[in-house]
Design an enzyme around this catalytic site. Structure first.
Site, PDB file in Angstrom:
ATOM      1  N   ASN A 217       0.875  -1.168   0.000  1.00 56.01           N
ATOM      2  CA  ASN A 217       0.000   0.000   0.000  1.00 56.01           C
ATOM      3  C   ASN A 217       0.918   1.226   0.000  1.00 56.01           C
ATOM      4  OD1 ASN A 217      -1.809   2.028   0.497  1.00 56.01           O
ATOM      5  ND2 ASN A 217      -2.714   1.093   2.323  1.00 56.01           N
TER       6      ASN A 217
ATOM      7  N   LYS B 252       3.421   0.648   2.998  1.00 53.40           N
ATOM      8  CA  LYS B 252       3.069  -0.369   3.985  1.00 53.40           C
ATOM      9  C   LYS B 252       3.133  -1.708   3.259  1.00 53.40           C
ATOM     10  CE  LYS B 252      -0.290   2.346   6.559  1.00 53.40           C
ATOM     11  NZ  LYS B 252      -1.675   2.706   6.430  1.00 53.40           N
TER      12      LYS B 252
ATOM     13  N   ARG C   2      -2.768  -2.089  -3.315  1.00 57.74           N
ATOM     14  CA  ARG C   2      -3.996  -1.359  -3.040  1.00 57.74           C
ATOM     15  C   ARG C   2      -3.996  -0.127  -3.954  1.00 57.74           C
ATOM     16  NH1 ARG C   2      -5.335   3.001   1.400  1.00 57.74           N
ATOM     17  NH2 ARG C   2      -7.573   3.090   1.095  1.00 57.74           N
TER      18      ARG C   2
ATOM     19  N   HIS D  90     -13.053   2.286   0.739  1.00 57.42           N
ATOM     20  CA  HIS D  90     -13.000   1.222   1.762  1.00 57.42           C
ATOM     21  C   HIS D  90     -13.696  -0.048   1.265  1.00 57.42           C
ATOM     22  CE1 HIS D  90     -12.844   4.487   5.145  1.00 57.42           C
ATOM     23  NE2 HIS D  90     -11.619   4.091   4.837  1.00 57.42           N
TER      24      HIS D  90
ATOM     25  N   ASN E 169      -9.536   6.055  11.011  1.00 60.38           N
ATOM     26  CA  ASN E 169      -9.220   7.467  10.867  1.00 60.38           C
ATOM     27  C   ASN E 169     -10.109   8.084   9.804  1.00 60.38           C
ATOM     28  OD1 ASN E 169      -7.631   9.451  11.938  1.00 60.38           O
ATOM     29  ND2 ASN E 169      -5.788   8.194  11.657  1.00 60.38           N
TER      30      ASN E 169
ATOM     31  N   MET F 154      -9.220   9.029  18.518  1.00 59.18           N
ATOM     32  CA  MET F 154     -10.436   8.833  19.309  1.00 59.18           C
ATOM     33  C   MET F 154     -10.142   8.451  20.757  1.00 59.18           C
ATOM     34  SD  MET F 154     -13.607   9.167  19.418  1.00 59.18           S
ATOM     35  CE  MET F 154     -14.611   9.153  17.953  1.00 59.18           C
TER      36      MET F 154
ATOM     37  N   GLY G 162     -10.378   0.575  13.404  1.00 57.74           N
ATOM     38  CA  GLY G 162      -9.846   1.009  14.707  1.00 57.74           C
ATOM     39  C   GLY G 162     -10.901   1.371  15.747  1.00 57.74           C
ATOM     40  N   ILE G 163     -11.755   2.343  15.450  1.00 59.71           N
ATOM     41  CA  ILE G 163     -12.745   2.782  16.434  1.00 59.71           C
ATOM     42  C   ILE G 163     -13.882   1.758  16.552  1.00 59.71           C
ATOM     43  CG2 ILE G 163     -14.379   4.631  17.022  1.00 59.71           C
ATOM     44  CD1 ILE G 163     -12.562   6.539  15.327  1.00 59.71           C
ATOM     45  N   GLY G 164     -14.352   1.268  15.419  1.00 59.88           N
ATOM     46  CA  GLY G 164     -15.463   0.300  15.406  1.00 59.88           C
ATOM     47  C   GLY G 164     -15.113  -0.980  16.139  1.00 59.88           C
TER      48      GLY G 164
HETATM   49  P1  ADP Z   1      -6.789   3.930   9.513  1.00 57.96           P
HETATM   50  O1  ADP Z   1      -8.011   4.531   8.901  1.00 57.96           O
HETATM   51  O2  ADP Z   1      -5.625   4.878   9.584  1.00 57.96           O
HETATM   52  O3  ADP Z   1      -6.462   2.535   9.033  1.00 57.96           O
HETATM   53  P2  ADP Z   1      -7.549   2.611  11.995  1.00 57.96           P
HETATM   54  O4  ADP Z   1      -8.583   1.693  11.440  1.00 57.96           O
HETATM   55  O5  ADP Z   1      -6.307   2.007  12.532  1.00 57.96           O
HETATM   56  O6  ADP Z   1      -7.202   3.807  11.033  1.00 57.96           O
HETATM   57  O7  ADP Z   1      -8.250   3.455  13.185  1.00 57.96           O
HETATM   58  C1  ADP Z   1      -7.585   4.502  13.811  1.00 57.96           C
HETATM   59  C2  ADP Z   1      -8.522   5.092  14.863  1.00 57.96           C
HETATM   60  O8  ADP Z   1      -8.928   4.067  15.779  1.00 57.96           O
HETATM   61  C3  ADP Z   1      -7.896   6.208  15.669  1.00 57.96           C
HETATM   62  O9  ADP Z   1      -8.792   7.286  15.804  1.00 57.96           O
HETATM   63  C4  ADP Z   1      -7.707   5.546  17.045  1.00 57.96           C
HETATM   64  O10 ADP Z   1      -7.787   6.480  18.070  1.00 57.96           O
HETATM   65  C5  ADP Z   1      -8.881   4.614  17.083  1.00 57.96           C
HETATM   66  N1  ADP Z   1      -8.722   3.590  18.115  1.00 57.96           N
HETATM   67  C6  ADP Z   1      -7.838   2.578  18.185  1.00 57.96           C
HETATM   68  N2  ADP Z   1      -7.992   1.892  19.353  1.00 57.96           N
HETATM   69  C7  ADP Z   1      -8.996   2.501  20.025  1.00 57.96           C
HETATM   70  C8  ADP Z   1      -9.624   2.295  21.301  1.00 57.96           C
HETATM   71  N3  ADP Z   1      -9.251   1.316  22.108  1.00 57.96           N
HETATM   72  N4  ADP Z   1     -10.636   3.120  21.649  1.00 57.96           N
HETATM   73  C9  ADP Z   1     -11.022   4.126  20.851  1.00 57.96           C
HETATM   74  N5  ADP Z   1     -10.470   4.380  19.657  1.00 57.96           N
HETATM   75  C10 ADP Z   1      -9.464   3.583  19.245  1.00 57.96           C
END
Ligand code: ADP
Length: 403
Positions: free
Chosen positions: A7, A14, A93, A182, A213, A285, A332-334
Site C-alpha cells: 500500500n 506499507k 492497493r 474502503h 481514521n 479517538m 480502529g474505532i469500530g
Molecule cells: P486507519 O483509517 O488509519 O487505518 P484505523 O482503522 O487504525 O485507522 O483506526 C484509527 C482510529 O482508531 C484512531 O482514531 C484511534 O484512536 C482509534 N482507536 C484505536 N484503538 C482505540 C480504542 N481502544 N478506543 C477508541 N479508539 C481507538
C-alpha cells in the site's frame, strides 16, 4: 505461494508478506517519511519467533524504500525468505478505479494507463499507487502484479444512488459521481459476517460500519453494495479524524467569497483540519474519549457529532434496505471502542437494534456477536483485514490466470 501486499502513499510504503497456503502473515511493516531528512523503517516477523526492528535511515525515494524491504525479507538473521524470487505475486492497493475497474486486475501497461486516467478523481492517492506499481515491477520483474481497487466493491450501486443531482453533462464530461471507498474492507467484513452467521452472503442485508481514521458506512443488499457514505472522493459522509464528511455544498463558495481562503485552502481545510480535529483539536479517538471523560466540552461535542452522524446513516440505510439482518462494526474505532458502539446504538430499540451492553464491553479478540437476544437486527464486531483480502484477490486472479 507467497504474496506481497503493498500500500503505497506519497511518502510511505506499507507491506505484508503472506503465505497463501495457510493465509498467515510472515512479515510486514512500513517505510515512512520517504524523501525526508530521516526516514523510518519498521519490520516485524510474525509466527513462532516474532521479532521487530525499527531503524532511521535516509530513504530518498520509493524504489530505495522497497529495495530496503526486500533486503530485510531476505536478511540472514531476520529474513523469512531466501530469495526475492520466492515472492510469487504482488497485490497493490489502488484507491481509485473510477468506472473502469469493477474488480481487481492483473497489471499491464493498459491497466497502468487506466489508473493514470483516474488521477483527476484521486490526485492525492493514484499517483503514489502508480509509483508503487512501477518500482515493484522493476524490483520483481517475474512476479505477477495485481491492482485491487478501493472503489470496486461499490460498482453495484444503482444510478439513483451514485449520481449527484448536478447537470448531467458534468457526469458525462468529468465522471462526477459517487464511487465509494474502503470497498475491500466492506466486502471483507460482509463475507466474514455471512460465515459468522452461517448464512449465504447473497441472502443477507447488512449495514457495514468502517470507523477508522477515515470512516464510511455501506448498505449491502443481498451481498452487494447499493449505497455508501463516501462519494466521488473520501471526503463525503461520516465525521472523520480530520475530514468534515457531509456539509452544505454552499460552504466552500461562501468561504472563498467572504475570507482570504483560496479554493485550495478550503479543500485542504476540509480534508486535514476538519472532522474530529476541527471540533476539538484532536483526531485520535482514544485521546478524545479520555478528554471527554475529564469533562472537556469540545471533546464531548466531537464524540456526540461523530456518533450522531453514524446513527443518521444507519436510519437512512435501514429505510433503503427495508430488511436489515445485521450491523457490522469494524476498523480502529469500530473494533476497539465499546463506548462509541454503545452511543451509536443508543435508543435504536424502536427500529429493532438492541445492543447487549455486557457482550459489547467484553474484551475478546476476533469476530463476535454483540446484540441482545431481543434484537431483531444482529450486531457484529468483525476486525477488518484489507491486506489479507488483497492477498486473497491477488491469489485468485494469478491462479486463474495460470490455467
Ligand atoms: P486507519 O483509517 O488509519 O487505518 P484505523 O482503522 O487504525 O485507522 O483506526 C484509527 C482510529 O482508531 C484512531 O482514531 C484511534 O484512536 C482509534 N482507536 C484505536 N484503538 C482505540 C480504542 N481502544 N478506543 C477508541 N479508539 C481507538
Amino acid at each position: 505461494m507467497k504474496i506481497l501486499v503493498i500500500n503505497t502513499g506519497s511518502s510511505s510504503i506499507k507491506y505484508q508478506l503472506f503465505e497463501m497456503e495457510d493465509h498467515t502473515v510472515l512479515a510486514g511493516g512500513m517505510v515512512e517519511r520517504i524523501g525526508e531528512a530521516s526516514s523510518k523503517i519498521t519490520y516485524k516477523v510474525y509466527g513462532e519467533n516474532p521479532q521487530k526492528t525499527e531503524s532511521n535511515e535516509v530513504i530518498t525515494d520509493h524504489k530505495t524504500g522497497l529495495l530496503r524491504v526486500v533486503s530485510l525479507l531476505v536478511d540472514e538473521k531476520l529474513g523469512v525468505i531466501k530469495d526475492k524470487s520466492e515472492v510469487g505475486a504482488i497485490g497493490h492497493r489502488v484507491v481509485h478505479g473510477g468506472e473502469e475497474f469493477v474488480k481487481p486486475a492483473v497489471i499491464d501497461d493498459t491497466v497502468i494507463k487506466a489508473i493514470e486516467r483516474n488521477i483527476p478523481l484521486a490526485p492525492l492517492h493514484n499517483p503514489s499507487n502508480i509509483v508503487g506499481i512501477t518500482v515493484s515491477r522493476e524490483i520483481f520483474p517475474n512476479a505477477k502484479q495485481v491492482a485491487v481497487f478501493d472503489t470496486a466493491f461499490h460498482h453495484t450501486m444503482p444510478e439513483k444512488a451514485y449520481r449527484y443531482a448536478l447537470p448531467s453533462d458534468l457526469y458525462e464530461r468529468y465522471k462526477i459521481r459517487r464511487y465509494g471507498f474502503h470497498g475491500t474492507s466492506h466486502q471483507f467484513v460482509s463475507e466474514a459476517a455471512a460465515s459468522l452467521l452461517n448464512r449465504k452472503l447473497k441472502d443477507l442485508n447488512l449495514i457495514t460500519i468502517h470507523l477508522g481514521n477515515g470512516g464510511s458506512i455501506t448498505a449491502v443488499k443481498s451481498g452487494a453494495s447499493i449505497d455508501t457514505s463516501m462519494g466521488m472522493t473520501p471526503l463525503e459522509g461520516l465525521v472523520m479524524g480530520t475530514r468534515s464528511g457531509d456539509i452544505d455544498p454552499a460552504i466552500p463558495a461562501f468561504l472563498t467569497r467572504n475570507s482570504e481562503a483560496t479554493i485550495e485552502d478550503v479543500d485542504r481545510m476540509l480534508n486535514t483540519r476538519s472532522g474530529l480535529k476541527g471540533i476539538c483539536g484532536k483526531n485520535d479517538m482514544r485521546e478524545i474519549l479520555a478528554a471527554a471523560d475529564r469533562g472537556d466540552k469540545t471533546s464531548k461535542l466531537a464524540v456526540e457529532m461523530f456518533c450522531y452522524r453514524v446513527k443518521k446513516y444507519i436510519g437512512a440505510y435501514m429505510a433503503v434496505l427495508g430488511r436489515v439482518d445485521s450491523l457490522v462494526f469494524t476498523a480502529g474505532i469500530g473494533e476497539h471502542s465499546a463506548e462509541i458502539r454503545e452511543r451509536i446504538c443508543e435508543d435504536l430499540e424502536q427500529i429493532g437494534i438492541i445492543l447487549d451492553i455486557d457482550k459489547n464491553r467484553e474484551k475478546i479478540q476476533g469476530n463476535r456477536e454483540l446484540h441482545s437476544a431481543r434484537s431483531q437486527v444482529k450486531i457484529l464486531l468483525i476486525p477488518t483485514n484489507e491486506e489479507l483480502k488483497i492477498a486473497l484477490e491477488t491469489h485468485l486472479l494469478v491462479s486463474n490466470d495460470n490455467i
